[in-house]
Design a protein around this motif. Structure first.
Motif, mmCIF file in Angstrom:
data_model
loop_
_atom_site.group_PDB
_atom_site.id
_atom_site.type_symbol
_atom_site.label_atom_id
_atom_site.label_comp_id
_atom_site.label_asym_id
_atom_site.label_seq_id
_atom_site.Cartn_x
_atom_site.Cartn_y
_atom_site.Cartn_z
ATOM 1 N N GLU A 1 0.815 -1.217 0.000
ATOM 2 C CA GLU A 1 0.000 0.000 0.000
ATOM 3 C C GLU A 1 0.851 1.271 0.000
ATOM 4 O OE1 GLU A 1 -3.262 0.173 -0.476
ATOM 5 O OE2 GLU A 1 -3.350 -1.999 -0.596
ATOM 6 N N GLY A 2 2.020 1.236 0.631
ATOM 7 C CA GLY A 2 2.885 2.413 0.660
ATOM 8 C C GLY A 2 3.344 2.826 -0.730
ATOM 9 N N THR A 3 3.758 1.829 -1.524
ATOM 10 C CA THR A 3 4.188 2.115 -2.893
ATOM 11 C C THR A 3 3.000 2.542 -3.746
ATOM 12 O OG1 THR A 3 6.091 0.623 -2.723
ATOM 13 C CG2 THR A 3 5.301 1.129 -4.940
ATOM 14 N N ILE A 4 1.876 1.869 -3.585
ATOM 15 C CA ILE A 4 0.675 2.226 -4.349
ATOM 16 C C ILE A 4 0.301 3.678 -4.083
ATOM 17 C CG2 ILE A 4 -1.820 1.807 -4.576
ATOM 18 C CD1 ILE A 4 -1.168 -1.193 -3.925
ATOM 19 N N ASP A 5 0.311 4.070 -2.822
ATOM 20 C CA ASP A 5 -0.057 5.430 -2.446
ATOM 21 C C ASP A 5 0.911 6.445 -3.054
ATOM 22 O OD1 ASP A 5 -1.623 7.364 -0.866
ATOM 23 O OD2 ASP A 5 0.208 7.549 0.327
ATOM 24 N N MET A 6 2.210 6.190 -2.932
ATOM 25 C CA MET A 6 3.218 7.112 -3.444
ATOM 26 C C MET A 6 3.106 7.270 -4.961
ATOM 27 S SD MET A 6 7.375 6.931 -3.013
ATOM 28 C CE MET A 6 7.720 5.837 -4.385
ATOM 29 N N ILE A 7 3.049 6.157 -5.671
ATOM 30 C CA ILE A 7 3.031 6.195 -7.135
ATOM 31 C C ILE A 7 1.689 6.720 -7.644
ATOM 32 C CG2 ILE A 7 3.267 4.840 -9.255
ATOM 33 C CD1 ILE A 7 5.901 5.265 -7.633
ATOM 34 N N GLY A 8 0.614 6.411 -6.954
ATOM 35 C CA GLY A 8 -0.695 6.940 -7.340
ATOM 36 C C GLY A 8 -0.703 8.463 -7.335
ATOM 37 N N ALA A 9 -0.077 9.062 -6.329
ATOM 38 C CA ALA A 9 0.020 10.523 -6.274
ATOM 39 C C ALA A 9 0.862 11.050 -7.433
ATOM 40 C CB ALA A 9 0.614 10.967 -4.941
ATOM 41 N N TYR A 10 1.941 10.346 -7.759
ATOM 42 C CA TYR A 10 2.802 10.758 -8.885
ATOM 43 C C TYR A 10 2.016 10.744 -10.194
ATOM 44 C CZ TYR A 10 7.068 9.916 -6.050
ATOM 45 O OH TYR A 10 8.063 9.934 -5.114
ATOM 46 N N ILE A 11 1.198 9.729 -10.367
ATOM 47 C CA ILE A 11 0.417 9.615 -11.605
ATOM 48 C C ILE A 11 -0.495 10.828 -11.769
ATOM 49 C CG2 ILE A 11 -1.449 8.319 -12.734
ATOM 50 C CD1 ILE A 11 -0.071 5.737 -11.655
ATOM 51 N N GLY A 12 -1.220 11.186 -10.723
ATOM 52 C CA GLY A 12 -2.105 12.344 -10.795
ATOM 53 C C GLY A 12 -1.353 13.622 -11.116
ATOM 54 N N GLU A 13 -0.184 13.794 -10.521
ATOM 55 C CA GLU A 13 0.614 15.000 -10.752
ATOM 56 C C GLU A 13 1.118 15.070 -12.192
ATOM 57 O OE1 GLU A 13 3.752 15.200 -7.832
ATOM 58 O OE2 GLU A 13 2.337 14.862 -6.199
ATOM 59 N N ILE A 14 1.642 13.975 -12.687
ATOM 60 C CA ILE A 14 2.224 14.006 -14.038
ATOM 61 C C ILE A 14 1.139 14.109 -15.105
ATOM 62 C CG2 ILE A 14 2.461 11.567 -14.714
ATOM 63 C CD1 ILE A 14 5.469 12.342 -15.222
ATOM 64 N N GLU A 15 -0.031 13.538 -14.842
ATOM 65 C CA GLU A 15 -1.142 13.704 -15.782
ATOM 66 C C GLU A 15 -1.554 15.175 -15.869
ATOM 67 O OE1 GLU A 15 -3.346 9.335 -15.495
ATOM 68 O OE2 GLU A 15 -4.059 10.976 -14.201
ATOM 69 N N LYS A 16 -1.599 15.870 -14.734
ATOM 70 C CA LYS A 16 -1.987 17.272 -14.740
ATOM 71 C C LYS A 16 -0.953 18.123 -15.475
ATOM 72 C CE LYS A 16 -3.459 21.094 -11.818
ATOM 73 N NZ LYS A 16 -3.777 21.524 -10.446
ATOM 74 N N VAL A 17 0.321 17.902 -15.203
ATOM 75 C CA VAL A 17 1.378 18.653 -15.889
ATOM 76 C C VAL A 17 1.346 18.369 -17.382
ATOM 77 C CG1 VAL A 17 3.884 18.911 -16.138
ATOM 78 C CG2 VAL A 17 2.863 18.840 -13.863
ATOM 79 N N SER A 18 1.085 17.124 -17.756
ATOM 80 C CA SER A 18 1.010 16.764 -19.176
ATOM 81 C C SER A 18 -0.143 17.493 -19.855
ATOM 82 C CB SER A 18 0.841 15.253 -19.343
ATOM 83 O OG SER A 18 1.975 14.578 -18.861
ATOM 84 N N TRP A 19 -1.263 17.569 -19.191
ATOM 85 C CA TRP A 19 -2.408 18.301 -19.731
ATOM 86 C C TRP A 19 -2.040 19.767 -19.951
ATOM 87 C CZ3 TRP A 19 -4.970 21.633 -16.011
ATOM 88 C CH2 TRP A 19 -5.944 22.452 -16.597
ATOM 89 N N MET A 20 -1.358 20.362 -18.977
ATOM 90 C CA MET A 20 -0.986 21.772 -19.084
ATOM 91 C C MET A 20 0.014 22.001 -20.219
ATOM 92 S SD MET A 20 -0.661 22.883 -15.130
ATOM 93 C CE MET A 20 -2.114 23.178 -14.140
ATOM 94 N N LEU A 21 1.011 21.132 -20.327
ATOM 95 C CA LEU A 21 1.981 21.272 -21.419
ATOM 96 C C LEU A 21 1.322 21.062 -22.775
ATOM 97 C CD1 LEU A 21 5.070 19.445 -19.884
ATOM 98 C CD2 LEU A 21 4.853 21.906 -20.331
ATOM 99 N N ASP A 22 0.398 20.129 -22.841
ATOM 100 C CA ASP A 22 -0.321 19.894 -24.078
ATOM 101 C C ASP A 22 -1.164 21.116 -24.432
ATOM 102 O OD1 ASP A 22 -1.141 18.061 -26.270
ATOM 103 O OD2 ASP A 22 -3.116 18.224 -25.286
ATOM 104 N N ALA A 23 -1.812 21.716 -23.452
ATOM 105 C CA ALA A 23 -2.598 22.922 -23.691
ATOM 106 C C ALA A 23 -1.719 24.066 -24.171
ATOM 107 C CB ALA A 23 -3.360 23.315 -22.428
ATOM 108 N N TRP A 24 -0.528 24.185 -23.579
ATOM 109 C CA TRP A 24 0.423 25.217 -23.980
ATOM 110 C C TRP A 24 0.840 25.026 -25.444
ATOM 111 C CZ3 TRP A 24 5.316 25.002 -25.969
ATOM 112 C CH2 TRP A 24 6.041 26.187 -25.984
ATOM 113 N N SER A 25 0.912 23.777 -25.887
ATOM 114 C CA SER A 25 1.382 23.443 -27.237
ATOM 115 C C SER A 25 0.374 23.772 -28.339
ATOM 116 C CB SER A 25 1.701 21.948 -27.324
ATOM 117 O OG SER A 25 2.727 21.610 -26.451
ATOM 118 N N LYS A 26 -0.868 23.979 -27.973
ATOM 119 C CA LYS A 26 -1.906 24.243 -28.977
ATOM 120 C C LYS A 26 -1.700 25.591 -29.638
ATOM 121 C CE LYS A 26 -4.247 20.492 -27.964
ATOM 122 N NZ LYS A 26 -3.566 19.309 -28.402
ATOM 123 N N GLU A 27 -2.106 25.657 -30.896
ATOM 124 C CA GLU A 27 -2.009 26.928 -31.646
ATOM 125 C C GLU A 27 -3.020 27.931 -31.145
ATOM 126 O OE1 GLU A 27 0.208 27.721 -34.111
ATOM 127 O OE2 GLU A 27 1.158 25.840 -33.616
#
Length: 155
Positions: A129-155
């Protein structure tokens, strides 16, 4: 290792995937440093700051992943020669256009997310559960940053 409440046979597969994630993050981190140092053009101010935010976050996660491996009573991989062998992320030139840098980061995020999902699967199988919790938080963070970078990339 009774404090972990994880069977010894279940720990090694988790650690193996965490070490691969550690390798991925180290190459991602170094790529980000290069982008930060070499970005130029009209987007300099936005991206110079964003790349620093990203590599600072990656540096923290590198340490947390290594410490999680140590918590599981194993040793984190620490040699770059092994990182190059283990990682699906490759070092990239930072002498490229700023928009290409962002595209590379998004591709690296995809690789990180794939590896994080492998870690989660092994951790679920082992009841870690410790690893699941840690990595689960990382997934949410990187998905949000990816969305923002993708939005920045739009014309």
């Amino acid at each position: 290792m009774s404090y972990l409440d994880i069977k010894s046979k279940d720990i090694k597969p988790i650690v193996d995937e965490l070490n691969t994630l550690l390798a991925d993050y180290n190459l991602y981190y170094q790529n980000l440093r290069g982008y930060h140092w070499n970005v130029s053009g009209k987007n300099f101010f936005d991206l110079h700051i964003k790349f620093e935010e990203l590599y600072t976050d990656a540096r923290i996660k590198i340490d947390e992943i290594a410490e999680r491996i140590l918590t599981l009573r194993h040793n984190p991989t620490s040699e770059f020669s092994k990182y190059f062998e283990m990682s699906s992320i490759k070092e990239t030139s930072s002498l490229i256009a700023d928009t290409d840098m962002v595209d590379h980061i998004l591709n690296q995020h995809e690789a990180l997310l794939k590896q994080m999902n492998k870690v989660i699967k092994k951790a679920e199988a082992g009841g870690d559960e410790g690893t699941i919790d840690m990595i689960g938080a990382y997934i949410g963070e990187i998905e949000k940053v990816s969305w923002m970078l993708d939005a920045w990339s739009k014309e």
